[in-house]
Design a protein around this motif. Sequence first.
Motif, PDB file in Angstrom:
ATOM      1  N   ASP A 158     100.703 -12.321  -9.507  1.00 48.30           N
ATOM      2  CA  ASP A 158      99.412 -12.881  -9.910  1.00 48.30           C
ATOM      3  C   ASP A 158      98.228 -12.139  -9.312  1.00 48.30           C
ATOM      4  OD1 ASP A 158      99.517 -13.630  -7.256  1.00 48.30           O
ATOM      5  OD2 ASP A 158      99.508 -15.794  -7.637  1.00 48.30           O
ATOM      6  N   GLY A 159      98.462 -10.986  -8.701  1.00 52.75           N
ATOM      7  CA  GLY A 159      97.400 -10.244  -8.039  1.00 52.75           C
ATOM      8  C   GLY A 159      97.135 -10.700  -6.629  1.00 52.75           C
ATOM      9  N   GLU A 160      97.876 -11.712  -6.165  1.00 54.48           N
ATOM     10  CA  GLU A 160      97.642 -12.262  -4.834  1.00 54.48           C
ATOM     11  C   GLU A 160      98.942 -12.404  -4.058  1.00 54.48           C
ATOM     12  OE1 GLU A 160      95.775 -16.314  -2.760  1.00 54.48           O
ATOM     13  OE2 GLU A 160      95.625 -15.993  -4.918  1.00 54.48           O
ATOM     14  N   THR A 161      99.855 -13.238  -4.539  1.00 56.48           N
ATOM     15  CA  THR A 161     101.081 -13.536  -3.805  1.00 56.48           C
ATOM     16  C   THR A 161     102.204 -12.610  -4.253  1.00 56.48           C
ATOM     17  OG1 THR A 161     100.419 -15.852  -3.631  1.00 56.48           O
ATOM     18  CG2 THR A 161     102.734 -15.331  -3.208  1.00 56.48           C
ATOM     19  N   VAL A 162     102.754 -11.835  -3.321  1.00 60.12           N
ATOM     20  CA  VAL A 162     103.865 -10.930  -3.627  1.00 60.12           C
ATOM     21  C   VAL A 162     105.163 -11.614  -3.203  1.00 60.12           C
ATOM     22  CG1 VAL A 162     104.866  -8.662  -3.225  1.00 60.12           C
ATOM     23  CG2 VAL A 162     102.379  -8.930  -3.259  1.00 60.12           C
ATOM     24  N   PRO A 163     106.024 -11.952  -4.155  1.00 61.02           N
ATOM     25  CA  PRO A 163     107.237 -12.712  -3.835  1.00 61.02           C
ATOM     26  C   PRO A 163     108.366 -11.842  -3.286  1.00 61.02           C
ATOM     27  CG  PRO A 163     107.140 -12.331  -6.191  1.00 61.02           C
ATOM     28  CD  PRO A 163     105.878 -11.727  -5.613  1.00 61.02           C
ATOM     29  N   ASP A 223      86.609  -9.129  -2.550  1.00 61.13           N
ATOM     30  CA  ASP A 223      87.265 -10.205  -1.803  1.00 61.13           C
ATOM     31  C   ASP A 223      88.780 -10.030  -1.735  1.00 61.13           C
ATOM     32  OD1 ASP A 223      84.792 -11.329  -1.468  1.00 61.13           O
ATOM     33  OD2 ASP A 223      85.066 -12.893  -2.979  1.00 61.13           O
ATOM     34  N   ASP A 224      89.323  -9.104  -2.535  1.00 62.41           N
ATOM     35  CA  ASP A 224      90.775  -8.918  -2.581  1.00 62.41           C
ATOM     36  C   ASP A 224      91.257  -7.715  -1.779  1.00 62.41           C
ATOM     37  OD1 ASP A 224      90.922 -11.117  -4.230  1.00 62.41           O
ATOM     38  OD2 ASP A 224      90.930  -9.940  -6.092  1.00 62.41           O
ATOM     39  N   VAL A 225      90.325  -6.962  -1.192  1.00 60.20           N
ATOM     40  CA  VAL A 225      90.723  -5.768  -0.447  1.00 60.20           C
ATOM     41  C   VAL A 225      91.488  -6.145   0.821  1.00 60.20           C
ATOM     42  CG1 VAL A 225      89.879  -3.759   0.832  1.00 60.20           C
ATOM     43  CG2 VAL A 225      88.864  -4.350  -1.379  1.00 60.20           C
ATOM     44  N   GLU A 226      90.918  -7.018   1.638  1.00 59.56           N
ATOM     45  CA  GLU A 226      91.584  -7.411   2.880  1.00 59.56           C
ATOM     46  C   GLU A 226      92.924  -8.081   2.602  1.00 59.56           C
ATOM     47  OE1 GLU A 226      90.561  -6.696   6.052  1.00 59.56           O
ATOM     48  OE2 GLU A 226      88.954  -5.518   5.153  1.00 59.56           O
ATOM     49  N   PRO A 227      93.025  -9.025   1.630  1.00 58.95           N
ATOM     50  CA  PRO A 227      94.344  -9.586   1.319  1.00 58.95           C
ATOM     51  C   PRO A 227      95.367  -8.546   0.873  1.00 58.95           C
ATOM     52  CG  PRO A 227      92.632 -11.018   0.461  1.00 58.95           C
ATOM     53  CD  PRO A 227      91.943  -9.762   0.947  1.00 58.95           C
ATOM     54  N   GLU A 260      96.665  -6.979   3.954  1.00 62.45           N
ATOM     55  CA  GLU A 260      97.540  -7.959   4.612  1.00 62.45           C
ATOM     56  C   GLU A 260      98.914  -7.968   3.959  1.00 62.45           C
ATOM     57  OE1 GLU A 260      95.458 -11.653   4.333  1.00 62.45           O
ATOM     58  OE2 GLU A 260      93.809 -10.984   5.632  1.00 62.45           O
ATOM     59  N   ASN A 261      98.957  -7.920   2.621  1.00 59.58           N
ATOM     60  CA  ASN A 261     100.228  -7.862   1.909  1.00 59.58           C
ATOM     61  C   ASN A 261     101.012  -6.615   2.281  1.00 59.58           C
ATOM     62  OD1 ASN A 261     100.809 -10.125   0.244  1.00 59.58           O
ATOM     63  ND2 ASN A 261      99.213  -9.513  -1.203  1.00 59.58           N
ATOM     64  N   VAL A 262     100.334  -5.467   2.286  1.00 64.30           N
ATOM     65  CA  VAL A 262     101.014  -4.211   2.607  1.00 64.30           C
ATOM     66  C   VAL A 262     101.567  -4.252   4.024  1.00 64.30           C
ATOM     67  CG1 VAL A 262     100.683  -1.730   2.963  1.00 64.30           C
ATOM     68  CG2 VAL A 262      99.704  -2.840   0.955  1.00 64.30           C
ATOM     69  N   SER A 263     100.755  -4.709   4.968  1.00 59.84           N
ATOM     70  CA  SER A 263     101.197  -4.792   6.357  1.00 59.84           C
ATOM     71  C   SER A 263     102.396  -5.722   6.497  1.00 59.84           C
ATOM     72  CB  SER A 263     100.037  -5.278   7.236  1.00 59.84           C
ATOM     73  OG  SER A 263     100.411  -5.347   8.588  1.00 59.84           O
ATOM     74  N   ARG A 264     102.384  -6.819   5.768  1.00 57.89           N
ATOM     75  CA  ARG A 264     103.493  -7.781   5.839  1.00 57.89           C
ATOM     76  C   ARG A 264     104.773  -7.203   5.245  1.00 57.89           C
ATOM     77  NH1 ARG A 264     106.048 -11.136   2.490  1.00 57.89           N
ATOM     78  NH2 ARG A 264     104.668 -10.744   0.705  1.00 57.89           N
ATOM     79  N   TYR A 281      86.837   8.539   4.475  1.00 60.10           N
ATOM     80  CA  TYR A 281      87.992   8.481   5.368  1.00 60.10           C
ATOM     81  C   TYR A 281      87.705   7.580   6.570  1.00 60.10           C
ATOM     82  CZ  TYR A 281      90.612  12.231   3.056  1.00 60.10           C
ATOM     83  OH  TYR A 281      91.323  12.976   2.155  1.00 60.10           O
ATOM     84  N   GLY A 282      86.508   7.744   7.150  1.00 61.52           N
ATOM     85  CA  GLY A 282      86.174   6.950   8.325  1.00 61.52           C
ATOM     86  C   GLY A 282      86.191   5.465   8.042  1.00 61.52           C
ATOM     87  N   GLU A 283      85.618   5.053   6.900  1.00 61.26           N
ATOM     88  CA  GLU A 283      85.599   3.647   6.529  1.00 61.26           C
ATOM     89  C   GLU A 283      87.002   3.116   6.279  1.00 61.26           C
ATOM     90  OE1 GLU A 283      81.225   3.948   4.328  1.00 61.26           O
ATOM     91  OE2 GLU A 283      83.081   4.098   3.168  1.00 61.26           O
ATOM     92  N   MET A 284      87.830   3.919   5.618  1.00 60.45           N
ATOM     93  CA  MET A 284      89.178   3.452   5.303  1.00 60.45           C
ATOM     94  C   MET A 284      90.038   3.328   6.552  1.00 60.45           C
ATOM     95  SD  MET A 284      91.193   2.208   3.189  1.00 60.45           S
ATOM     96  CE  MET A 284      90.436   2.448   1.582  1.00 60.45           C
ATOM     97  N   ILE A 285      89.898   4.248   7.482  1.00 55.96           N
ATOM     98  CA  ILE A 285      90.704   4.173   8.709  1.00 55.96           C
ATOM     99  C   ILE A 285      90.331   2.930   9.508  1.00 55.96           C
ATOM    100  CG2 ILE A 285      91.104   5.308  10.934  1.00 55.96           C
ATOM    101  CD1 ILE A 285      91.142   7.965   9.361  1.00 55.96           C
ATOM    102  N   LYS A 286      89.066   2.529   9.502  1.00 58.85           N
ATOM    103  CA  LYS A 286      88.675   1.277  10.160  1.00 58.85           C
ATOM    104  C   LYS A 286      89.365   0.080   9.498  1.00 58.85           C
ATOM    105  CE  LYS A 286      84.125   2.805  11.772  1.00 58.85           C
ATOM    106  NZ  LYS A 286      82.644   2.646  11.612  1.00 58.85           N
ATOM    107  N   THR A 287      89.453   0.103   8.170  1.00 54.32           N
ATOM    108  CA  THR A 287      90.150  -0.967   7.457  1.00 54.32           C
ATOM    109  C   THR A 287      91.621  -1.005   7.843  1.00 54.32           C
ATOM    110  OG1 THR A 287      88.624  -0.826   5.582  1.00 54.32           O
ATOM    111  CG2 THR A 287      90.753  -1.854   5.172  1.00 54.32           C
ATOM    112  N   LEU A 288      92.243   0.158   7.908  1.00 52.89           N
ATOM    113  CA  LEU A 288      93.657   0.230   8.264  1.00 52.89           C
ATOM    114  C   LEU A 288      93.905  -0.317   9.671  1.00 52.89           C
ATOM    115  CD1 LEU A 288      94.364   3.731   6.740  1.00 52.89           C
ATOM    116  CD2 LEU A 288      95.547   1.631   6.074  1.00 52.89           C
TER     117      LEU A 288
END
Length: 276
Positions: free
Chosen positions: A129-134, A155-159, A162-166, A206-213
């Motif tokens: 659904d673009g949010e929950t990865v089963p 609003d979906d970037v941080e989630p 989070e999904n990738v990290s999980r 690159y700098g902005e993305m590495i902060k997100t990572l």
Amino acid sequence: MSDTRPIERIRVHYEVEKELASRLRHSTRAERPQLLGALYTELFARVPDHPRLTRTESPEASRRNVDNQMRLLRPFLESGDTFIEFAPGDCRLSFEAAKIAKRVIGIDISDQRAMSDRSPSNFELVVYDGETVPLPDGCADVIFSYQFLEHLHPDDVEPHFENVSRLLKPGGWYVFDTPHRLSGPHDVSRYFGKELNCFHFQEWTYGEMIKTLRRHQFGDTAIFRLGRPWKSGWVRSGVWLGEWLFDTVPSLQGGALAAKLFPAVTVASRRETLCG
């Protein structure tokens, strides 16, 4: 790739996509899974000469695209790995990765595989659904996305991270490519200014993305320059210095030099291992 349509047709495309993107930008997270597909359907109906409808890709060009993406993956993908691709589209990159990985999973909001394509036996597609990865925590060794992150609602970037990290095992890699902010905009907005008004909601340095990572338990990060990943701090510092210079001098942004030096943010970042 330049747009060869008359400028008045590009303007129509821009105005329609700007309108639809505004609707998506002001949507709630609960609304977006269904809204996204409906808006793209409306876009293609109202802009019948949209490049995604008129562009034909030869088998040779498709092969080159897959080969280019595999060059990003090969330093990190090993036999026996579980590999996940977000937004695999026609899944041809995932099919190629299936020749190396033990298990391959595509995650997308719809099935876009060609009817004529036969999926490898070690491939599966998960429609979400673009949010929950089963899928269970720590199930993947390598996760990949290509030209995907820029389409995420802010609003979906941080989630997403989070999904990738999980999903990644500690020590696993997230490899991705997304357009670079300093050479953008990279969607149809570029013909009418420097603001992202269409379906690219965000572009990064690159700098902005590495902060997100780093906010999402990623440590070691290799940046791709000259076709290969570099983990050297000197290379990273040089890239950040260049980004700072271009950010400080706005006239350098969006031009031919920016396009040559900063076409994309292409990185591989490793999920930190558990301590203790």
